[in-house]
Design an enzyme around this catalytic site. Structure first.
Site, PDB file in Angstrom:
ATOM      1  N   ASP A  98      -7.819 -28.740  28.143  1.00  0.00           N
ATOM      2  CA  ASP A  98      -9.056 -29.006  27.404  1.00  0.00           C
ATOM      3  C   ASP A  98      -9.926 -27.760  27.330  1.00  0.00           C
ATOM      4  O   ASP A  98      -9.919 -26.928  28.245  1.00  0.00           O
ATOM      5  CB  ASP A  98      -9.819 -30.149  28.091  1.00  0.00           C
ATOM      6  CG  ASP A  98     -10.823 -30.793  27.167  1.00  0.00           C
ATOM      7  OD1 ASP A  98     -10.750 -30.566  25.934  1.00  0.00           O
ATOM      8  OD2 ASP A  98     -11.697 -31.511  27.668  1.00  0.00           O
TER       9      ASP A  98
ATOM     10  N   GLY B  53     -11.575 -25.705  21.775  1.00  0.00           N
ATOM     11  CA  GLY B  53     -12.592 -25.634  20.724  1.00  0.00           C
ATOM     12  C   GLY B  53     -13.846 -24.931  21.218  1.00  0.00           C
ATOM     13  O   GLY B  53     -14.399 -24.049  20.543  1.00  0.00           O
ATOM     14  N   ARG B  54     -14.287 -25.310  22.414  1.00  0.00           N
ATOM     15  CA  ARG B  54     -15.504 -24.686  22.974  1.00  0.00           C
ATOM     16  C   ARG B  54     -15.280 -23.212  23.267  1.00  0.00           C
ATOM     17  O   ARG B  54     -16.167 -22.388  23.074  1.00  0.00           O
ATOM     18  CB  ARG B  54     -15.926 -25.435  24.244  1.00  0.00           C
ATOM     19  CG  ARG B  54     -16.647 -26.747  23.947  1.00  0.00           C
ATOM     20  CD  ARG B  54     -16.717 -27.633  25.156  1.00  0.00           C
ATOM     21  NE  ARG B  54     -15.430 -28.274  25.416  1.00  0.00           N
ATOM     22  CZ  ARG B  54     -15.108 -28.873  26.566  1.00  0.00           C
ATOM     23  NH1 ARG B  54     -15.974 -28.863  27.554  1.00  0.00           N
ATOM     24  NH2 ARG B  54     -13.943 -29.451  26.702  1.00  0.00           N
ATOM     25  N   TRP B  55     -14.085 -22.883  23.716  1.00  0.00           N
ATOM     26  CA  TRP B  55     -13.748 -21.474  23.973  1.00  0.00           C
ATOM     27  C   TRP B  55     -13.930 -20.665  22.695  1.00  0.00           C
ATOM     28  O   TRP B  55     -14.534 -19.577  22.702  1.00  0.00           O
ATOM     29  CB  TRP B  55     -12.294 -21.383  24.447  1.00  0.00           C
ATOM     30  CG  TRP B  55     -11.791 -20.020  24.766  1.00  0.00           C
ATOM     31  CD1 TRP B  55     -11.798 -19.400  25.986  1.00  0.00           C
ATOM     32  CD2 TRP B  55     -11.177 -19.081  23.851  1.00  0.00           C
ATOM     33  NE1 TRP B  55     -11.232 -18.147  25.897  1.00  0.00           N
ATOM     34  CE2 TRP B  55     -10.847 -17.924  24.594  1.00  0.00           C
ATOM     35  CE3 TRP B  55     -10.876 -19.106  22.492  1.00  0.00           C
ATOM     36  CZ2 TRP B  55     -10.230 -16.814  24.025  1.00  0.00           C
ATOM     37  CZ3 TRP B  55     -10.277 -17.991  21.920  1.00  0.00           C
ATOM     38  CH2 TRP B  55      -9.958 -16.873  22.694  1.00  0.00           C
TER      39      TRP B  55
ATOM     40  N   ARG C 270     -12.409 -23.148  15.573  1.00  0.00           N
ATOM     41  CA  ARG C 270     -11.748 -23.891  16.653  1.00  0.00           C
ATOM     42  C   ARG C 270     -10.251 -23.622  16.690  1.00  0.00           C
ATOM     43  O   ARG C 270      -9.633 -23.595  17.758  1.00  0.00           O
ATOM     44  CB  ARG C 270     -11.978 -25.395  16.460  1.00  0.00           C
ATOM     45  CG  ARG C 270     -13.401 -25.851  16.726  1.00  0.00           C
ATOM     46  CD  ARG C 270     -13.538 -27.356  16.419  1.00  0.00           C
ATOM     47  NE  ARG C 270     -12.588 -28.124  17.183  1.00  0.00           N
ATOM     48  CZ  ARG C 270     -12.785 -28.526  18.452  1.00  0.00           C
ATOM     49  NH1 ARG C 270     -13.919 -28.225  19.054  1.00  0.00           N
ATOM     50  NH2 ARG C 270     -11.868 -29.218  19.095  1.00  0.00           N
TER      51      ARG C 270
ATOM     52  N   HIS D  45      -7.122 -22.944  19.641  1.00  0.00           N
ATOM     53  CA  HIS D  45      -5.798 -23.564  19.829  1.00  0.00           C
ATOM     54  C   HIS D  45      -4.707 -22.492  19.895  1.00  0.00           C
ATOM     55  O   HIS D  45      -3.754 -22.623  20.662  1.00  0.00           O
ATOM     56  CB  HIS D  45      -5.518 -24.558  18.703  1.00  0.00           C
ATOM     57  CG  HIS D  45      -6.485 -25.709  18.682  1.00  0.00           C
ATOM     58  ND1 HIS D  45      -6.866 -26.378  19.825  1.00  0.00           N
ATOM     59  CD2 HIS D  45      -7.169 -26.296  17.663  1.00  0.00           C
ATOM     60  CE1 HIS D  45      -7.737 -27.324  19.512  1.00  0.00           C
ATOM     61  NE2 HIS D  45      -7.940 -27.293  18.208  1.00  0.00           N
TER      62      HIS D  45
ATOM     63  N   SER E 255      -3.478 -36.149  21.851  1.00  0.00           N
ATOM     64  CA  SER E 255      -3.555 -37.575  22.166  1.00  0.00           C
ATOM     65  C   SER E 255      -3.561 -38.391  20.880  1.00  0.00           C
ATOM     66  O   SER E 255      -3.882 -37.877  19.797  1.00  0.00           O
ATOM     67  CB  SER E 255      -4.812 -37.869  22.983  1.00  0.00           C
ATOM     68  OG  SER E 255      -5.922 -38.029  22.125  1.00  0.00           O
TER      69      SER E 255
ATOM     70  N   ARG F 123      -9.557 -36.177  14.421  1.00  0.00           N
ATOM     71  CA  ARG F 123     -10.151 -34.856  14.151  1.00  0.00           C
ATOM     72  C   ARG F 123      -9.977 -34.479  12.674  1.00  0.00           C
ATOM     73  O   ARG F 123      -9.172 -35.081  11.974  1.00  0.00           O
ATOM     74  CB  ARG F 123      -9.485 -33.803  15.033  1.00  0.00           C
ATOM     75  CG  ARG F 123      -9.805 -34.028  16.490  1.00  0.00           C
ATOM     76  CD  ARG F 123      -9.296 -32.910  17.356  1.00  0.00           C
ATOM     77  NE  ARG F 123      -9.690 -33.142  18.731  1.00  0.00           N
ATOM     78  CZ  ARG F 123      -9.752 -32.206  19.658  1.00  0.00           C
ATOM     79  NH1 ARG F 123      -9.420 -30.959  19.368  1.00  0.00           N
ATOM     80  NH2 ARG F 123     -10.123 -32.497  20.879  1.00  0.00           N
TER      81      ARG F 123
ATOM     82  N   LEU G 204      13.066 -26.099  35.401  1.00  0.00           N
ATOM     83  CA  LEU G 204      11.808 -26.805  35.126  1.00  0.00           C
ATOM     84  C   LEU G 204      11.979 -27.835  34.007  1.00  0.00           C
ATOM     85  O   LEU G 204      12.540 -27.531  32.957  1.00  0.00           O
ATOM     86  CB  LEU G 204      10.742 -25.773  34.702  1.00  0.00           C
ATOM     87  CG  LEU G 204       9.401 -26.330  34.215  1.00  0.00           C
ATOM     88  CD1 LEU G 204       8.618 -26.963  35.363  1.00  0.00           C
ATOM     89  CD2 LEU G 204       8.571 -25.238  33.549  1.00  0.00           C
TER      90      LEU G 204
ATOM     91  N   SER H  52      -8.653 -39.542  30.086  1.00  0.00           N
ATOM     92  CA  SER H  52      -8.429 -39.582  28.638  1.00  0.00           C
ATOM     93  C   SER H  52      -7.059 -40.145  28.259  1.00  0.00           C
ATOM     94  O   SER H  52      -6.334 -39.550  27.460  1.00  0.00           O
ATOM     95  CB  SER H  52      -8.633 -38.188  28.033  1.00  0.00           C
ATOM     96  OG  SER H  52      -9.927 -37.716  28.294  1.00  0.00           O
TER      97      SER H  52
HETATM   98  C1  IPE Z   1      -7.813 -29.184  23.831  1.00  0.00           C
HETATM   99  O1  IPE Z   1      -8.950 -28.520  23.449  1.00  0.00           O
HETATM  100  C2  IPE Z   1      -6.742 -29.159  22.780  1.00  0.00           C
HETATM  101  C3  IPE Z   1      -6.471 -30.433  22.106  1.00  0.00           C
HETATM  102  C4  IPE Z   1      -7.027 -31.581  22.362  1.00  0.00           C
HETATM  103  C5  IPE Z   1      -5.491 -30.400  21.041  1.00  0.00           C
HETATM  104  P1  IPE Z   1     -10.074 -29.219  22.585  1.00  0.00           P
HETATM  105  O2  IPE Z   1      -9.740 -29.050  21.141  1.00  0.00           O
HETATM  106  O3  IPE Z   1     -10.268 -30.637  23.014  1.00  0.00           O
HETATM  107  O4  IPE Z   1     -11.332 -28.359  22.929  1.00  0.00           O
HETATM  108  P2  IPE Z   1     -12.831 -28.834  23.088  1.00  0.00           P
HETATM  109  O5  IPE Z   1     -12.865 -29.953  24.092  1.00  0.00           O
HETATM  110  O6  IPE Z   1     -13.310 -29.290  21.753  1.00  0.00           O
HETATM  111  O7  IPE Z   1     -13.528 -27.603  23.577  1.00  0.00           O
HETATM  112 MG    MG Z   2     -11.579 -31.572  24.282  1.00  0.00          MG
END
Ligand code: IPE
Ligand code: MG
Length: 236
Positions: A2, A5-7, A15, A19, A47, A53, A113, A175
Site C-alpha cells: 500500500d 498513490g500517495r508516494w 499515481r 505503481h 483487490s 478506481r 520460493l 482489507s
Molecule cells: C497500492 O497502492 C497499490 C494498489 C492497490 C494497486 P495504492 O494505489 O493503494 O496507494 P495509495 O493508498 O492510494 O497511496
Molecule cells: Mg491504498
C-alpha cells in the site's frame, strides 16, 4: 502493498508512476524473500474493490501485471520461483489471463520460493464461493474447506496459513486479504510506502516476527510454529 498513490502524489507525480515504482519494490522484495529462504510470499496486487478506481488507473495496473509476468518469467524459471496468481480470472483481460497461464505453466516444476500474486482478489468472496461448492458440503472440515478455497482462487497448491502479514503505507487493516489464512498471522505494519520498501524492511519485519511469542491459544509456545490439530475441531 500500500501507498503507491500517495508516494507519487507527494512527489507531484501521477499515481501511475507510484505503481511503476511499486513494481520495482516487488522485484526487490521477491529477491529478498528468495535469498532469505522464505517458502511462500503472497503479494496483494489488486483487490476486487480496486475495480472502483478510475478506468485509466485500472488499465495501467493491468498492463503492469501483464508486463511483470512476461518480463519476470524467465528469471523465475532460472531462480526456481513458482508463480501462481490467486483470485478471480473471469473479469481479467484475455491477454493477462494468457500471461498468467504461461507464467504458471513455465514455473510449475519450481521448488524454491512460491510466489503468489493476488489479482482481483477478495477473501470474503472466495470464502462465500468455497462455501457453496465441493464435497465438503454437509460435513465440512478445515481441510476440505481449504481445498475448496484453493480451487476457487486458482491456488496451485493448498492455501497455506499465513505466518507473517506485512502492510505498508501506514494503514492498519486487512482489507479483505487472506482472512481465513490469517487466523493466527502475526501482523506487522510499516509506515513506509510500498515503493520505498527495501529488503532491509523485510529483514526488520522478520526480526519483529521472531520476537513474537506464538502460542496458538496455548499457555506456552508449541515446539513447531504450526501445530497439527489433534482432530477436525481442535484449537490451533
Ligand atoms: C497500492 O497502492 C497499490 C494498489 C492497490 C494497486 P495504492 O494505489 O493503494 O496507494 P495509495 O493508498 O492510494 O497511496
Ligand atoms: Mg491504498
Amino acid at each position: 502493498m500500500d501507498g503507491n498513490g500517495r508516494w507519487a502524489s507527494s512527489r507531484g507525480l501521477p499515481r501511475t508512476d507510484g505503481h511503476r515504482a511499486g513494481a520495482k519494490a516487488v522485484r526487490r522484495t521477491v529477491e529478498g524473500a528468495r535469498s532469505l529462504g522464505i517458502h511462500t510470499l503472497t503479494l496483494y496486487a489488486f483487490s476486487a474493490d480496486n475495480w472502483c478506481r478510475p478506468v485509466a488507473e485500472v488499465g495501467t495496473l493491468m498492463r503492469l501485471f501483464r508486463e511483470y509476468l512476461e518480463s519476470e518469467v524467465g528469471q523465475c524459471v532460472r531462480e526456481g520461483i513458482r508463480l501462481n496468481v490467486v483470485g478471480r480470472r473471469d473479469r481479467l483481460e484475455s491477454t493477462l489471463v494468457r500471461a498468467i497461464e504461461i507464467a504458471e505453466a513455465a514455473t510449475a516444476g519450481a521448488t524454491g520460493l512460491q510466489l503468489r500474486v493476488a489479482i482481483d482478489y477478495s477473501s470474503r468472496d472466495a470464502i462465500v464461493a468455497a462455501a457453496g461448492r465441493g464435497p465438503h458440503i454437509g460435513s465440512p472440515t478445515r481441510d476440505s474447506f481449504s481445498s475448496a478455497l484453493a480451487e476457487v482462487v486458482h491456488a496451485s497448491g493448498s492455501v497455506p496459513d499465513v505466518d507473517l502479514l506485512i502492510r505498508t503505507g501506514g494503514e492498519r487493516r486487512l482489507s479483505d486479504f487472506l482472512l481465513w489464512e490469517c487466523a493466527y498471522a502475526e501482523l506487522v505494519f510499516v509506515e513506509r510506502s510500498w515503493p520505498d520498501f527495501r529488503s532491509q524492511d523485510l529483514v526488520d519485519a522478520l526480526e519483529e516476527y521472531s520476537r513474537r511469542d506464538r502460542r496458538f491459544g496455548r499457555i506456552t509456545s508449541p515446539a513447531t510454529p504450526k501445530p497439527e490439530p489433534a482432530g477436525a475441531g481442535a484449537p490451533r
